[in-house]
Design a protein around this motif. Structure first.
Motif, PDB file in Angstrom:
ATOM      1  N   MET A 185       0.813  -1.209   0.000  1.00 32.76           N
ATOM      2  CA  MET A 185       0.000   0.000   0.000  1.00 32.76           C
ATOM      3  C   MET A 185       0.848   1.261   0.000  1.00 32.76           C
ATOM      4  O   MET A 185       0.406   2.302  -0.494  1.00 32.76           O
ATOM      5  CB  MET A 185      -0.920  -0.001   1.222  1.00 32.76           C
ATOM      6  N   ASP A 186       2.050   1.177   0.569  1.00 32.79           N
ATOM      7  CA  ASP A 186       2.925   2.344   0.637  1.00 32.79           C
ATOM      8  C   ASP A 186       4.312   1.989   0.120  1.00 32.79           C
ATOM      9  O   ASP A 186       5.207   1.672   0.897  1.00 32.79           O
ATOM     10  CB  ASP A 186       3.026   2.866   2.084  1.00 32.79           C
ATOM     11  N   PRO A 187       4.541   2.030  -1.180  1.00 33.80           N
ATOM     12  CA  PRO A 187       5.899   1.816  -1.685  1.00 33.80           C
ATOM     13  C   PRO A 187       6.814   2.957  -1.259  1.00 33.80           C
ATOM     14  O   PRO A 187       6.356   4.005  -0.773  1.00 33.80           O
ATOM     15  CB  PRO A 187       5.714   1.778  -3.208  1.00 33.80           C
ATOM     16  N   VAL A 188       8.109   2.768  -1.437  1.00 31.00           N
ATOM     17  CA  VAL A 188       9.077   3.770  -0.989  1.00 31.00           C
ATOM     18  C   VAL A 188       8.809   5.123  -1.635  1.00 31.00           C
ATOM     19  O   VAL A 188       8.912   6.169  -0.995  1.00 31.00           O
ATOM     20  CB  VAL A 188      10.501   3.287  -1.313  1.00 31.00           C
ATOM     21  N   SER A 189       8.443   5.132  -2.903  1.00 29.60           N
ATOM     22  CA  SER A 189       8.229   6.397  -3.617  1.00 29.60           C
ATOM     23  C   SER A 189       7.079   7.205  -3.041  1.00 29.60           C
ATOM     24  O   SER A 189       7.040   8.431  -3.195  1.00 29.60           O
ATOM     25  CB  SER A 189       7.967   6.115  -5.099  1.00 29.60           C
ATOM     26  N   SER A 190       6.133   6.570  -2.360  1.00 29.84           N
ATOM     27  CA  SER A 190       4.984   7.299  -1.814  1.00 29.84           C
ATOM     28  C   SER A 190       5.313   8.029  -0.522  1.00 29.84           C
ATOM     29  O   SER A 190       4.519   8.827  -0.039  1.00 29.84           O
ATOM     30  CB  SER A 190       3.819   6.335  -1.572  1.00 29.84           C
ATOM     31  N   ARG A 191       6.481   7.763   0.064  1.00 32.78           N
ATOM     32  CA  ARG A 191       6.848   8.389   1.334  1.00 32.78           C
ATOM     33  C   ARG A 191       7.683   9.646   1.154  1.00 32.78           C
ATOM     34  O   ARG A 191       8.163  10.213   2.130  1.00 32.78           O
ATOM     35  CB  ARG A 191       7.606   7.384   2.197  1.00 32.78           C
ATOM     36  N   THR A 223      -8.512  -5.472  -1.185  1.00 32.15           N
ATOM     37  CA  THR A 223      -9.555  -5.979  -0.288  1.00 32.15           C
ATOM     38  C   THR A 223      -9.601  -5.216   1.028  1.00 32.15           C
ATOM     39  O   THR A 223     -10.555  -5.386   1.794  1.00 32.15           O
ATOM     40  CB  THR A 223      -9.321  -7.466   0.000  1.00 32.15           C
ATOM     41  N   MET A 224      -8.573  -4.396   1.318  1.00 36.06           N
ATOM     42  CA  MET A 224      -8.525  -3.645   2.561  1.00 36.06           C
ATOM     43  C   MET A 224      -8.013  -2.239   2.278  1.00 36.06           C
ATOM     44  O   MET A 224      -7.503  -1.951   1.194  1.00 36.06           O
ATOM     45  CB  MET A 224      -7.622  -4.342   3.596  1.00 36.06           C
ATOM     46  N   ASP A 225      -8.200  -1.369   3.268  1.00 40.17           N
ATOM     47  CA  ASP A 225      -7.719   0.010   3.189  1.00 40.17           C
ATOM     48  C   ASP A 225      -6.669   0.242   4.264  1.00 40.17           C
ATOM     49  O   ASP A 225      -6.501  -0.566   5.188  1.00 40.17           O
ATOM     50  CB  ASP A 225      -8.874   1.004   3.370  1.00 40.17           C
ATOM     51  N   GLU A 226      -5.976   1.357   4.136  1.00 44.62           N
ATOM     52  CA  GLU A 226      -4.938   1.702   5.108  1.00 44.62           C
ATOM     53  C   GLU A 226      -5.519   2.640   6.166  1.00 44.62           C
ATOM     54  O   GLU A 226      -5.945   3.755   5.866  1.00 44.62           O
ATOM     55  CB  GLU A 226      -3.760   2.374   4.405  1.00 44.62           C
ATOM     56  N   LYS A 227      -5.536   2.160   7.388  1.00 44.97           N
ATOM     57  CA  LYS A 227      -6.049   2.982   8.478  1.00 44.97           C
ATOM     58  C   LYS A 227      -5.032   4.042   8.876  1.00 44.97           C
ATOM     59  O   LYS A 227      -5.365   5.216   9.052  1.00 44.97           O
ATOM     60  CB  LYS A 227      -6.397   2.093   9.678  1.00 44.97           C
ATOM     61  N   SER A 228      -3.776   3.613   9.028  1.00 45.29           N
ATOM     62  CA  SER A 228      -2.726   4.557   9.396  1.00 45.29           C
ATOM     63  C   SER A 228      -1.383   3.982   8.985  1.00 45.29           C
ATOM     64  O   SER A 228      -1.211   2.762   8.884  1.00 45.29           O
ATOM     65  CB  SER A 228      -2.733   4.848  10.901  1.00 45.29           C
ATOM     66  N   ASP A 229      -0.448   4.871   8.751  1.00 46.32           N
ATOM     67  CA  ASP A 229       0.923   4.484   8.439  1.00 46.32           C
ATOM     68  C   ASP A 229       1.843   5.539   9.029  1.00 46.32           C
ATOM     69  O   ASP A 229       1.698   6.732   8.735  1.00 46.32           O
ATOM     70  CB  ASP A 229       1.132   4.380   6.931  1.00 46.32           C
ATOM     71  N   ASP A 230       2.776   5.112   9.853  1.00 43.66           N
ATOM     72  CA  ASP A 230       3.732   6.016  10.480  1.00 43.66           C
ATOM     73  C   ASP A 230       5.142   5.514  10.168  1.00 43.66           C
ATOM     74  O   ASP A 230       5.500   4.395  10.540  1.00 43.66           O
ATOM     75  CB  ASP A 230       3.519   6.079  11.999  1.00 43.66           C
ATOM     76  N   VAL A 268       8.694   1.417  10.321  1.00 44.38           N
ATOM     77  CA  VAL A 268       7.395   1.532   9.666  1.00 44.38           C
ATOM     78  C   VAL A 268       6.352   0.859  10.542  1.00 44.38           C
ATOM     79  O   VAL A 268       6.511  -0.315  10.925  1.00 44.38           O
ATOM     80  CB  VAL A 268       7.420   0.887   8.264  1.00 44.38           C
ATOM     81  N   HIS A 269       5.300   1.599  10.863  1.00 50.24           N
ATOM     82  CA  HIS A 269       4.164   1.050  11.625  1.00 50.24           C
ATOM     83  C   HIS A 269       2.925   1.217  10.753  1.00 50.24           C
ATOM     84  O   HIS A 269       2.455   2.326  10.522  1.00 50.24           O
ATOM     85  CB  HIS A 269       3.989   1.778  12.961  1.00 50.24           C
ATOM     86  N   HIS A 270       2.398   0.089  10.286  1.00 47.83           N
ATOM     87  CA  HIS A 270       1.337   0.091   9.279  1.00 47.83           C
ATOM     88  C   HIS A 270       0.105  -0.638   9.822  1.00 47.83           C
ATOM     89  O   HIS A 270       0.217  -1.762  10.320  1.00 47.83           O
ATOM     90  CB  HIS A 270       1.854  -0.593   8.001  1.00 47.83           C
ATOM     91  N   VAL A 271      -1.058   0.007   9.731  1.00 45.30           N
ATOM     92  CA  VAL A 271      -2.312  -0.581  10.195  1.00 45.30           C
ATOM     93  C   VAL A 271      -3.318  -0.516   9.050  1.00 45.30           C
ATOM     94  O   VAL A 271      -3.513   0.537   8.441  1.00 45.30           O
ATOM     95  CB  VAL A 271      -2.888   0.169  11.419  1.00 45.30           C
ATOM     96  N   MET A 272      -3.947  -1.672   8.745  1.00 46.78           N
ATOM     97  CA  MET A 272      -4.959  -1.705   7.683  1.00 46.78           C
ATOM     98  C   MET A 272      -6.181  -2.471   8.172  1.00 46.78           C
ATOM     99  O   MET A 272      -6.087  -3.358   9.035  1.00 46.78           O
ATOM    100  CB  MET A 272      -4.395  -2.365   6.428  1.00 46.78           C
TER     101      MET A 272
END
Length: 302
Positions: free
Chosen positions: A113-119, A257-264, A293-297
């Motif tokens: 959901m978050d490749p390196v380029s998106s950060r 099938t899911m969304d990203e709730k949060s990404d830190d 990386v802390h990722h919640v989906m």
């Protein structure tokens, strides 16, 4: 009858009529012409460099989205942002995407959901190097290619200076707003750069046909903060401290099938460089970094 007398010793011709002619020899010296050649500095791989001016000339909401305009480079779109780069059909772990010449960041979840380029925001990019093919081993093995995202670094000034840049944008079709602020300056011994950005985009609405338009769940919110401080220890020694904080909230992916709730994501790095260390060692560069990386989906919006 005329009389002719030939004198070979002087190479002259005497004619009895009173007319004389003398043939003399002369030497012409030519300066030497030196032709030299050297081996051309050819690379066995194709490199594409994208400057900061090219990025800022476009309305770029995502680095991966812009990379799709490069020949032989495409991307996988799963939502409003976070386009995953593809080089000549190679994707995911077949590519080596790094930041600042070696910093690696884990992709968010198996769905990437978050490749390196998106950060990294386009305003923080100084240059993007794209190496197509498996020929560059500087950053480790890569089957399809390497993408090096080089962010802007502060630099020393002859005397103390302070500068600031601000950007404010809005896209009506995406119902999106974008803000970015950077403050930089310093002197010849200490120099710094502080940046911050905020992006909030709504759902994408397609063009209408027969009065009917479709709305796609592609909204997302991202904000980030980064700082860099450099110290000139000596004329040939420099140290650079970097810190980057990137956050994502409620990012929707209609193709997953899911969304990203949060990404830190937090990235810390220390760069140490020495020039002209000795007659044998011309430069020495050391980089130490840590990325978290802390990722919640979830599927609560489904």
């Amino acid at each position: 009858m005329s009389k002719y007398r030939f004198i070979a010793a002087t190479c002259s011709i005497l004619i009895s009529t009173g007319i004389s002619a003398q043939i003399t020899s002369d030497t012409i010296r030519l300066n030497p012409v030196e032709i030299t050649d050297s081996l051309a500095n050819r690379k066995s791989f194709l490199t594409v460099a994208i400057s900061n001016k090219l990025l800022l000339a476009e309305s770029t909401r995502d680095i991966g989205d812009y990379l799709r305009s490069i020949p032989n480079v495409s991307g996988i779109r799963k939502g409003g942002g976070a386009v995953d780069p593809v080089i000549r059909g190679f994707k995911f772990s077949q590519l080596n995407v790094v930041m600042d010449g070696g910093v690696k960041i884990e992709n968010g979840c198996p769905n990437r959901m978050d490749p390196v380029s998106s950060r990294i925001e386009a305003e923080d990019i100084a240059k993007i190097n794209i190496i197509k093919g498996p020929y560059l081993l500087q950053y480790g093995p890569a089957l399809g290619g390497v993408i090096d995202l080089q962010t802007v670094n502060p630099h020393p000034y002859p005397k103390f200076e302070l500068h600031a840049n601000a950007l404010l944008g809005y896209e009506s079709n995406w119902h999106g707003q974008k803000e970015h602020l950077s403050i930089y300056g310093g002197n010849k011994r200490f120099y710094f750069l502080v940046t911050g950005g905020y992006r909030k985009y709504g759902n994408y609405k397609s063009g209408s046909q027969d009065g009917v338009s479709n709305t796609y769940q592609t909204s997302f919110t991202k904000y980030n903060f980064s700082s860099k401080a450099g110290f000139a220890i000596s004329p040939n020694q420099n140290i650079l401290l970097s810190y980057k904080d990137v956050h994502g909230r409620d990012i929707l992916f209609p193709s997953l099938t899911m969304d990203e709730k949060s990404d830190d994501t937090r990235i810390m790095a220390v760069d140490y460089a020495v020039k002209n260390l000795s007659e044998v060692i011309k430069t020495f560069d050391l980089k130490i970094y840590r990325s978290v990386v802390h990722h919640v989906m979830d599927n609560s919006n489904r």
